[in-house]
Design an enzyme around this catalytic site. Structure first.
Site, short mmCIF file in Angstrom:
data_model
loop_
_atom_site.label_atom_id
_atom_site.label_comp_id
_atom_site.label_asym_id
_atom_site.label_seq_id
_atom_site.Cartn_x
_atom_site.Cartn_y
_atom_site.Cartn_z
N SER A 76 36.12 44.65 32.32
CA SER A 76 35.81 46.13 33.05
C SER A 76 37.24 46.67 33.16
CB SER A 76 34.97 45.93 34.47
OG SER A 76 35.75 45.02 35.15
N SER A 93 37.28 40.41 33.12
CA SER A 93 37.50 41.81 33.39
C SER A 93 39.16 42.10 32.84
CB SER A 93 37.03 42.36 34.39
OG SER A 93 35.63 42.60 34.60
N LYS A 147 43.69 50.33 38.13
CA LYS A 147 42.34 50.29 37.86
C LYS A 147 41.47 50.86 38.93
CE LYS A 147 38.42 46.84 36.74
NZ LYS A 147 38.22 45.47 36.72
#
Length: 474
Positions: free
Chosen positions: A159, A183, A83
């Site tokens: 996210s 997330s 990420k």
């Protein structure tokens, strides 16, 4: 079946085993996943940066190590996606999902990335995230929106949306994510993969320049995978105390053995709406059906109230100061570290982040203090439930139809049932529950006692055996 499809359909555990036996080389594995990225990511938009040359070089080194008879780790030669927020690798672009950092290159490698690379994983790229990870959908001013591979008209969630989409599309077998309000779990639900938010403190975070930015809204990194077995493997490699993290704890949990553990002595509480969230009928139907799998595996399942005593409006009112203040804190830390003021350069910043920063500025310490009272009430309710039950299960999201470019307001707290457990710090996984009649993926949250992360893995593995979800990736 093509060689690319064969290799990209394997779990990390299976792929690593085949590499160790010589049936597949690390170069084969990396090349297959790079081809998959090249063929699919134009539509899905999961990757911000692809580390093609570096990954191929690392794969060649991994193959030489096996030829030389070296001892290798459990992820030797397995591609890994990171990420693009928190999971930094020295020498690789790290953007925070922001156009302001389009050319920023990390000068260090974070602890969890070091641990996964030490186990043999090969970083294949960095995955998309909303700016500073501030919202539950993945879209930004840098590369745009990320789609769910199950239905590309839908957003991948956020996210950690790029990581979830890359997994579901077979562009990587394992990925990192992080979770401040859902997330890891929101995109896992939106893309039909498995996301695990560990108990706060188990996975170290050596982020700098501030080491104290995770307590107000319990934020933690965690694994994203297609199988529970792979998640257990990653947890076993990522966890453990680190001297640079003041919140890390020395707790020993046997994640991998939990995957084979029966659950016939488990008592599971099912809350269809956590007493407050408006659940769409199609989501409720899928989750109601999925929960029966635990009874099929031998567990006792009861539908129960959570009894926290708050309305959705009261919960939302308490959520706003804690969460928006934590986002404002992140922006402040980045400003101090890099000299970049998001408000001064507002024309390069996403509208939704600007709106959240302005909301955060409206709150003071007294507002955060009041939110802590509601937060404690929710924590106590969850703890009271665990006096009688081993696990709590609930939907991950209240709806399964979030459009690719749909942007929710900062006040939209009623669609993810995730953030209350960032308040409490309990471990939570989101597992695929099934598809609605329209083919939209639905997630099921499994919440456990603090530091009983292995019990979540055991129940998740039972769910996966009773209701396999690998067909979602075909």
């Amino acid at each position: 079946m093509s060689r690319e499809t064969e290799l990209t359909g394997l779990s990390a555990t299976e792929l690593a085993a085949r590499i160790r036996t010589g049936d597949v080389t690390a170069t084969d594995a990396v090349e297959a996943h790079l081809e998959r990225i090249d063929s699919l990511d134009g539509e899905i938009n999961a990757f911000v940066t692809v580390c093609e040359d570096e990954a191929l070089e690392a794969a060649a080194e991994a193959d030489r190590a096996l030829e030389d008879g070296a001892d290798v780790g459990p992820l030797h030669g397995v591609p890994l996606a990171l990420k693009d927020l928190g999971s930094v690798k020295e020498g690789v672009r790290h953007t925070y999902g922001s156009a302001l950092f389009a050319d920023h290159v990390a000068d260090r490698t974070s602890a969890i990335v070091e641990r996964l690379e030490d186990a043999g994983a090969i970083v294949i790229g960095k995955t998309n995230t909303p700016e500073l990870g501030h919202k539950g959908t993945t879209d930004n001013e840098l590369i745009g929106a990320t789609a769910s591979p199950i239905d590309t008209d839908l957003n991948a969630g956020g996210s950690s949306g790029g990581s979830a989409a890359a997994l579901a599309a077979g562009m990587t077998p394992i990925a990192t994510g992080s979770d401040a309000g859902g997330s890891l779990r929101i995109p896992a639900a939106a893309c039909g993969v498995y996301g695990f938010k560990p108990t706060f403190g188990l996975i170290p975070d050596d982020g700098r320049p501030s080491a104290f930015g995770r307590e107000l809204q319990h934020t933690t990194k965690g694994p994203m995978t297609r199988t529970v077995e792979d998640a257990a493997l990653l947890l076993s490699l990522m966890d453990g105390p680190h001297p640079d993290d003041p919140n890390s704890v020395p707790v020993d949990i046997d994640y991998r053995d939990a995957v084979e553990r029966p659950i016939d002595d488990y008592r599971i509480a099912y809350s269809p709406d956590l007493d407050a969230f408006p659940i769409d009928d199609d989501v409720r139907a899928v989750v109601d059906d999925a929960v029966t799998a635990f009874a099929d595996a031998g567990a006792t399942v009861d539908t129960v109230p959570l009894d926290h005593g708050y309305s959705m409006a009261e919960l939302s009112e308490a959520a706003m100061p804690a969460y928006t203040t934590s986002v404002l804190e992140s922006a402040t830390v980045i400003e101090e570290a890099h000299g970049v003021d998001f408000l001064e350069r507002s024309d390069e910043v996403s509208d939704s982040l600007l709106a959240m920063l302005h909301v955060g500025e409206e709150y003071g310490p007294e507002d955060v203090a009041r939110s802590g009272i509601v937060r404690t009430g929710v924590y106590d309710a969850v703890q009271d439930l665990f006096a009688d039950y081993d696990l709590l299960v609930a939907p991950t999201l209240s709806r399964a139809d979030l459009g690719l470019y749909e942007d929710l307001e900062a006040e939209a707290w009623d669609w993810p049932l995730t953030w209350p457990f960032n308040w409490t710090g309990h471990p939570v996984a989101s597992a695929p529950a099934g598809l609605t009649d329209r083919g939209h993926p639905v997630g099921l949250q499994l919440v456990g006692r603090r530091f009983a992360d292995d019990e979540i893995l055991a129940a998740s593995a039972a769910l996966e055996r009773e209701r396999p979800w690998n067909h979602l990736y075909e």
